[in-house]
Write an enzyme that holds these catalytic residues in place. Structure first.
Site: not given
Lengths: 407, 407, 407, 407
Positions: C253, C329
């Site tokens: 990410s 997340h």
């Protein structure tokens, strides 16, 4: 040989074969799996002695080579049909060097003609909703007017274009043949505008003509199994039903053999001596690819058109037109309608046909009659204009049979 | 003949033909579209003189009757395949009276064997989500254990049952063959509980056996084109993948020829003289349909089981088992596992087999070996129990070949 | 308003509106179709006086603006849902200038949250068999790592990649959100190799990790309707079922806010003063895009990693992590596993995060517990390594709420 | 609450609840998940004091009960939508006894009205190709004219019948509502011939009328969510497109409230005193089910037709027609066209309406105007004949609102 597992195994090994091993394999299929000549001879003599149902049946069974059964069993494996089509593709590649493979080729062709009977094919419209897997195949296969990547393809699937393909249930992602159609307001004379990815998109409701501008056989392994005739008619029917305002169904077709014929001796028999200017152009077309300046060309136009009409209508082989594309469309019942000057100005178009292209028209009402007349004595249906042009010419025929090639 | 329209027209007229006209049609196809005997004779003689690739090809082409091409063209029409299958169905009905139609029948069978190659069939699971159109066909076609309407069918498609069929893309709503499977905890010995619409539904997760209790060929017009072997193995494979806890794949099969064999002279050669009691039971089974009271029966059990084992394992025709169902499963690589007493107490079951049924087991690991051994010398694979039973008996073979019939 | 035809007409006109007219339209919907304040006030007073089921129901009805019914009726038109999603997209574009449209926006968001409930979405795997229409959308929409045309896309759909999207039945060709996954042997630390169209394709049977390297919301008009959490879990579940050998489900990410935070004053509160070298690098990263020579960099590595861990774990806003991707997340139950140096060396990657990227791991067994702990007090789950790194740092929180933006 | 797994678990437990536990559950949802009255009151007062966008938004949020979010989350589970529809079905069964559940019911209805917006439904034609699973549902659900098993159903799906249903993607095998249509040569006056499984099948190409003879809402749990209006118009549109020769779209509808109204006091206000013969017939119709001999009946015909016209056109409740079926079709824009004597001679038809049925005609061109006029002042559109019949009568209205019930 027992069943699917064995068939799978054989095909898996086949796929990994090196070229040399492939040759051995084809030799083996040719010699080990052919009809047994002693048996055939016995059955042939028996039939010669007595023509009964029983001796005929025995003879029929004797002449069928065991490899037909071999292929039918290989077809049981998952992906079997695709493998067999591929096997014939490779076989054909080597057939020139290995004439003994001809029997195997004939058997495969016989099987495929049965399996791929057009009654088993499904006509599918291809558009931007189609799977990328299939679309990619179109890009790879298109043989007449190459597709220059996804942007080009997208234009060919826009609102004023149609694309259709035949599929067989055993090859779900593999088009067998596809045809590209442009919906236009008038009968197209030039191919480059049709192919231009930046051309404006016509509202299909305003279209009056459907121009079949490309038809491509996709599977080398199915060479000689003919789908084109059936495809054109199925597509014309479907288009006519969906777009009832369409008035004309016509092709814009290449004339692949024109230049090579024009350069040959037989051309002179049909059209007389070539002018010096034309001869110069002919020479040029083979070396370079550009057409000369327009004024010069303008002067040559009548001579070239006359020569082209002569080629398509008077040059024969065994009674049928010499040009393979003409042979294909005329046998299907189309009419040769118009010849178009500067129609395909690509290198290929100039090299093969001095930029000439032809429109063949499919008039539903006349197709069957045309087909019958062509079947009877190769009668070439053509427009009055073209008939008038070739009136003074006489027919000729080339000595040897030529292959139809791809349609 | 020109294309689809003509083919459609011919088939439309065919569908409306009166029986007399049908006879005329079949006569015409038989005589007008057969191989030309003069041409065949010429080609046969040419081949007899010289066995070359060219003379073989010419002979192969000469022996193929033009009606094969006729049928290939009729297949182009919408619904063409279905019409041709129907045409053969009607032809077969009259074949007994018109032996001259045999050539046409052979040609159709040849085409169908190619077209309906099992590699082109799709295996579909049939359940309560399936179209009513297809389900109705199952009710109509089921030949082994008749389906008594929708309620019965629903039970046969419940959670502990499976049903699979083969379909061909040209006959989308027509199963070609289907098989019914019961998921059970042990190898079923009795068929009536399996067929009871009110029987409790087992959780399929608890099943250990898959019992193939019925397999039905649906299309009379495809008689002789064999799908059953391929279907059983495909289904076993699919079930094994989806329900990995299954341990046994077995049939619960009828023994259709048992009683008629037992009543014949050849039975005595195998099993010796019948007891008076058994003779009485045999007579009874033909007139009435009920089995006698249990005590009497109990006494007969050993004799009947011995006789049945003798029938399945020792009664032969041309080397193969006399019983058509045994022939089918043994040729497919199954093993005769067990004989079941009072297994089918229906009128039919008693009349044909004194209520006996057989379990044939398909062990994936052994199927290919069994198949090969059977193919070599009709070796019958059977459980040790059954082998022990038939040890004192001797084999016999019936004089004439019998048809395998429906599987 | 009466039915579908009227709805169609309104939407057709809407589609042709000029921007100015659009503003008028949105003003009108805002003022004419809002809740009637007199009615609401009356109902509010009634409820204040007596808290009964009846007064509550009346109040609920009074506060629902009539435009909700307007939108429900517009949805009846063919393509209605797509038009309404587009309407909100345009409304959002002008919302900054027209704060009075906020009520309309809230109503649309309320409707969409109901209509696009994740229970109504279908998870579809996207591969090279998917329609070109949908694939083209992926190319257009991909926001995290731009797709460079069809060749790039094809690699992202190869055998060692997976792509999934959510679709809604009313927008059949429009992915709502999609996620790209790489199947790898170990947890990827660098993104450029994953994106390289010429990278070798791994056999998926050898993969041990599924790396979620890109997740993109496609519909601006559905901003704020959250699908990402549900998508990641559905995909992890599906992958786990199909490829049971997968051991790790992790993201690779971006850390979008790292540089801008590092340049801010609050960074110093967490990590203390920046070194001169780091300051220099920071300045450089904004003007140019290249990273300095490796030796220099090597020296900076520990300081940057410490700063980055500090940013992700100690920089807060209102208790939650300041970084929007971390927020997403961690709220979904993932764990911050590892920080990767030189992980994204693209211009963007350097400008926003000095090339740093993060792996968040989704361990199915822990997700729910993590989610609960985060929900309770924004507890950040992180690997022991990262916990150790930030031990000496202290947390800080930015004063104002920041938008989560795209996930 | 965290996601899909929890939602699944809750719904699984719900499905196994005993009735008593169900009551406890509904009580809990009613009390624990309602809007918090203190919060609502605070927000209501705030809004009363100041009518701003902010106070409105706060009030809107306060009045939404948390159970709406609960239901949205339960919808995430596989089969969630079906479970929630079932939950409301059970809730409605107990609502009479537990008036406190009304709030929960209102919340579910609110959600369902949004989720099942007609724009999200797909219109599917039901025929013999449809899944047996769906067809079986039709047999179970048909409420107007019971389906007597599969044979009856098959006739209702024959070539001169049409059946359409609405489906929602979250309930793939569950029709929400379906309509049965007969294609006829003239406007049907009698229902028994339409229902006769042995009636001859008309060639649909010869049909001039489409008679909507039955419309059934299938899901008790979706009570009050209206699909019928949208379904009738979608079906009329689809039929008109496929069968352009259709001239008339009409219903053959029951008149469920006629007898009970005729027996009431208010009937006298409209039509004056009943004849003794009619009174006798009325009494009879309630006890037995047979109609008297034809001569007697013949004499009563004019009086009954006048009474029936009076009932449909003059008997009101709150301005709208008292008869629920009339209310439904007139509100949809249909016109009351004709009353049919001896139209439904079943026990039900006699008991409820003395065998009378009505044709309502849907003329596409007039539907919108009719709908508007009805919406404005409940103006009843009727044929001139019927207008003439009721000229001497006067309107009346029943005191209390009656529920529309199933359409």
């Amino acid at each position: 040989m027992h069943g699917v597992r064995l068939a799978s195994e054989i095909l898996n090994r086949y796929r990994e074969l090196a070229p040399a091993a492939m040759t051995t394999l084809f030799d083996g299929i040719g010699t080990e799996f052919g009809a047994d000549s002693a048996t055939v001879k016995r059955a042939a003599l028996a039939y010669s002695n007595e023509q009964s149902a029983a001796t005929l049946l025995a003879l029929q069974q004797a002449v069928e080579p065991p490899r037909q059964e071999l292929f039918r069993r290989l077809n049981l494996a998952p992906g079997g049909t695709a493998s067999l089509v591929d096997l014939r593709r490779r076989l054909l590649q080597g057939l020139g060097e290995h004439p003994s493979w001809a029997g195997t080729d004939a058997d495969l062709a016989h099987l495929f003609r049965s399996w791929f009977n057009a009654g088993f094919l499904s006509l599918q419209q291809i558009d931007w909703r189609t799977s990328a897997l299939v679309l990619e195949r179109l890009i790879q296969y298109e043989a007449v007017h190459q597709i220059q990547g996804w942007r080009d393809l997208r234009r060919r699937l826009a609102a004023d274009r149609r694309c259709y393909a035949f599929f067989h249930s055993a090859l779900p992602d593999e088009p067998l043949i596809f045809i590209e159609v442009a919906l236009t307001s008038g009968m197209s004379a030039l191919v480059q505008p049709l192919l231009d990815p930046d051309s404006p998109v016509l509202d299909p409701a305003d279209a009056k003509c459907a121009i079949f501008y490309s038809i491509t056989n996709c599977q080398e392994g199915l060479r000689g199994i003919s789908f084109g005739n059936f495809l054109i008619k199925s597509v014309a029917k479907d288009l006519g039903r969906r777009l009832p305002q369409l008035r004309t169904f016509a092709t814009l077709s290449p004339i692949p053999g024109f230049v090579s014929w024009l350069a040959s001796r037989s051309a002179a028999e049909v059209i007389g001596a070539r002018s010096a200017k034309l001869q110069e152009l002919l020479d040029q077309s083979q070396t370079g690819t550009s057409m000369p300046g327009s004024e010069e060309l303008l002067a040559l136009r009548p001579e070239i058109i006359r020569a082209c009409a002569g080629y398509l209508m008077c040059a024969k082989q065994g009674g049928a037109p010499l040009d393979p594309v003409a042979r294909f469309h005329l046998a299907n019942g189309a009419r040769l309608e118009r010849l178009n000057w500067l129609a395909d100005t690509s290198a290929n178009g100039v090299r093969r046909a001095l930029s000439m292209m032809a429109n063949y028209v499919y008039r539903i009402a006349d197709v069957e009659r045309n087909q019958e007349m062509y079947a009877r004595d190769y009668r070439v249906m053509a427009s009055r204009d073209l008939q008038w042009i070739v009136r003074p010419l006489r027919s000729t025929t080339s000595g040897r049979q030529r292959d139809l090639g791809t349609q």
